[in-house]
Design a protein around this motif. Structure first.
Motif, PDB file in Angstrom:
ATOM      1  N   PRO A  21      38.929  12.648 -23.669  1.00  0.00           N
ATOM      2  CA  PRO A  21      38.350  13.921 -24.135  1.00  0.00           C
ATOM      3  C   PRO A  21      37.550  14.660 -23.054  1.00  0.00           C
ATOM      4  N   LEU A  22      37.211  13.964 -21.954  1.00  0.00           N
ATOM      5  CA  LEU A  22      36.415  14.613 -20.898  1.00  0.00           C
ATOM      6  C   LEU A  22      37.280  15.193 -19.784  1.00  0.00           C
ATOM      7  N   CYS A  23      38.568  14.911 -19.829  1.00  0.00           N
ATOM      8  CA  CYS A  23      39.428  15.275 -18.690  1.00  0.00           C
ATOM      9  C   CYS A  23      39.740  16.763 -18.599  1.00  0.00           C
ATOM     10  N   ARG A  24      39.828  17.440 -19.735  1.00  0.00           N
ATOM     11  CA  ARG A  24      40.198  18.852 -19.729  1.00  0.00           C
ATOM     12  C   ARG A  24      39.036  19.677 -20.285  1.00  0.00           C
ATOM     13  N   SER A  25      38.542  20.635 -19.490  1.00  0.00           N
ATOM     14  CA  SER A  25      37.419  21.475 -19.930  1.00  0.00           C
ATOM     15  C   SER A  25      37.907  22.449 -21.004  1.00  0.00           C
ATOM     16  N   PRO A  26      36.971  23.019 -21.800  1.00  0.00           N
ATOM     17  CA  PRO A  26      37.374  24.031 -22.782  1.00  0.00           C
ATOM     18  C   PRO A  26      38.090  25.213 -22.115  1.00  0.00           C
ATOM     19  N   ILE A 166      35.246  10.772 -13.840  1.00  0.00           N
ATOM     20  CA  ILE A 166      35.350  11.485 -15.115  1.00  0.00           C
ATOM     21  C   ILE A 166      34.123  11.099 -15.934  1.00  0.00           C
ATOM     22  N   GLY A 167      33.238  12.079 -16.192  1.00  0.00           N
ATOM     23  CA  GLY A 167      31.950  11.746 -16.812  1.00  0.00           C
ATOM     24  C   GLY A 167      31.227  10.754 -15.903  1.00  0.00           C
ATOM     25  N   ASP A 168      30.763   9.635 -16.472  1.00  0.00           N
ATOM     26  CA  ASP A 168      30.090   8.646 -15.633  1.00  0.00           C
ATOM     27  C   ASP A 168      31.015   7.466 -15.284  1.00  0.00           C
ATOM     28  N   VAL A 169      32.324   7.718 -15.391  1.00  0.00           N
ATOM     29  CA  VAL A 169      33.293   6.650 -15.094  1.00  0.00           C
ATOM     30  C   VAL A 169      34.027   6.964 -13.788  1.00  0.00           C
ATOM     31  N   ILE A 170      34.065   5.976 -12.902  1.00  0.00           N
ATOM     32  CA  ILE A 170      34.879   6.117 -11.687  1.00  0.00           C
ATOM     33  C   ILE A 170      36.253   5.536 -12.010  1.00  0.00           C
ATOM     34  N   VAL A 171      37.295   6.301 -11.690  1.00  0.00           N
ATOM     35  CA  VAL A 171      38.651   5.873 -12.042  1.00  0.00           C
ATOM     36  C   VAL A 171      39.448   5.649 -10.755  1.00  0.00           C
ATOM     37  N   LEU A 172      39.922   4.434 -10.578  1.00  0.00           N
ATOM     38  CA  LEU A 172      40.749   4.112  -9.409  1.00  0.00           C
ATOM     39  C   LEU A 172      42.186   3.915  -9.885  1.00  0.00           C
ATOM     40  N   GLU A 173      43.134   4.519  -9.166  1.00  0.00           N
ATOM     41  CA  GLU A 173      44.550   4.352  -9.542  1.00  0.00           C
ATOM     42  C   GLU A 173      45.305   3.672  -8.408  1.00  0.00           C
ATOM     43  N   ASP A 174      45.983   2.618  -8.738  1.00  0.00           N
ATOM     44  CA  ASP A 174      46.798   1.880  -7.774  1.00  0.00           C
ATOM     45  C   ASP A 174      48.252   2.029  -8.235  1.00  0.00           C
ATOM     46  N   ARG A 175      49.016   2.859  -7.514  1.00  0.00           N
ATOM     47  CA  ARG A 175      50.341   3.258  -8.020  1.00  0.00           C
ATOM     48  C   ARG A 175      51.471   2.548  -7.270  1.00  0.00           C
ATOM     49  N   CYS A 176      52.514   2.238  -8.019  1.00  0.00           N
ATOM     50  CA  CYS A 176      53.683   1.628  -7.391  1.00  0.00           C
ATOM     51  C   CYS A 176      54.935   2.168  -8.084  1.00  0.00           C
TER      52      CYS A 176
END
Ligand SMILES: C[S@@+](CC[C@H](N)C(=O)[O-])C[C@H]1O[C@@H](n2cnc3c(N)ncnc32)[C@H](O)[C@@H]1O
Length: 250
Positions: A21-26, A166-176
């Protein structure tokens, strides 16, 4: 099969549930709603399906503009949030909790949309089932908008690692990218203060041509492809594919 075919059950119930819900602003949601109205060429009080609708950000925005909206999502927490937002604004929306491969309406909608990369979650059969039920839910001549990453958008800029806050969460993506399955396998690590959790997503990345073929097989024609919300034409290297297709007849 080579991948966890039900990864989405765990992923969307995990930390992602707080993050989505925090990813896309109004403002972003309003821009997307403007785009949807424009490319689907719809006007209130048309009947529109939002699938999957998440916490109803677009469903509620479009209902407030006078559309008769229906929304489907698997996650009941998102749907509760959606219902609450709609109730607060006095909007009457048909919500359905369930799998997007089982749309409970037939021949009902003037248009449908699937926004924010919510396609390619299943195996080839499942993805086709989704397109088929969306087609059945539309009236003849109804339009469908699909917003997805495809080979032409992802690989010109492919990076195997990424991070965001995103908000107070750090998001790490490891893609393959697994070329044997054609799927983008991603380990998502969510870090909040001293807590850390990792979840996995697995999305089939199609080419533009493959998606058009799948839509064609299910009665869609008249394709229009955009590469951005500014309605720039889609091309190799665009950020995203926004594909509009029309169900034949009507
Ligand atoms: C990236 S979000 C996009 C939500 C919405 N389209 C938007 O633009 O805000 C993906 C959504 O797919 C839903 N979802 C995942 N698997 C599903 C399934 N099998 N059936 C229905 N919904 C599903 C999740 O709960 C989540 O809300």
């Amino acid at each position: 099969m080579g991948f966890d075919s039900e990864w989405w059950k765990k992923f969307f119930k995990g930390t992602w549930q707080q993050v989505q819900p925090l990813c896309r602003s109004p403002e972003q949601t309003q821009k997307e709603a403007d785009f949807i109205e424009s490319v689907l060429k719809i006007q209130p009080p048309a009947e529109i399906l939002d699938v999957p609708c998440g916490e109803g950000r677009l469903t509620v925005e479009l209902a407030s503009r006078g559309y008769r909206m229906s929304g489907i999502d698997i996650n009941e927490v998102f749907l509760e949030d959606a219902r609450e937002k709609a109730d607060k604004r006095g909007l009457d929306i048909a919500w359905h909790q369930g799998d997007m491969r089982k749309v409970p309406w037939e021949d009902k909608f003037d248009a449908a949309f699937c926004m924010w990369g919510s396609f390619g979650y299943f195996d080839g059969v499942g993805d086709l089932e989704f397109i088929k039920v969306v087609s059945c839910s539309l009236k003849n001549g109804g339009s469908f908008l699909l917003d997805i990453p495809v080979v032409e958008t992802l690989f010109p800029k492919y990076q195997s690692k990424g991070w965001s806050t995103i908000g107070d969460v750090i998001v790490l993506e490891d893609r393959c990218f697994d070329h044997t399955t054609g799927r983008l396998e991603v380990d998502w690590t969510f870090i909040r203060q001293k807590e850390q959790e990792t979840y996995h997503s697995s999305i089939r990345i199609y080419t533009y041509r493959e998606v058009v073929n799948q839509l064609n097989q299910n009665g869609f024609e008249h394709f229009e492809a955009f590469g951005s919300l500014k309605e720039e034409p889609f091309e190799f290297g665009s950020l995203r594919l926004f594909l509009v297709a029309r169900k034949s007849g009507g």
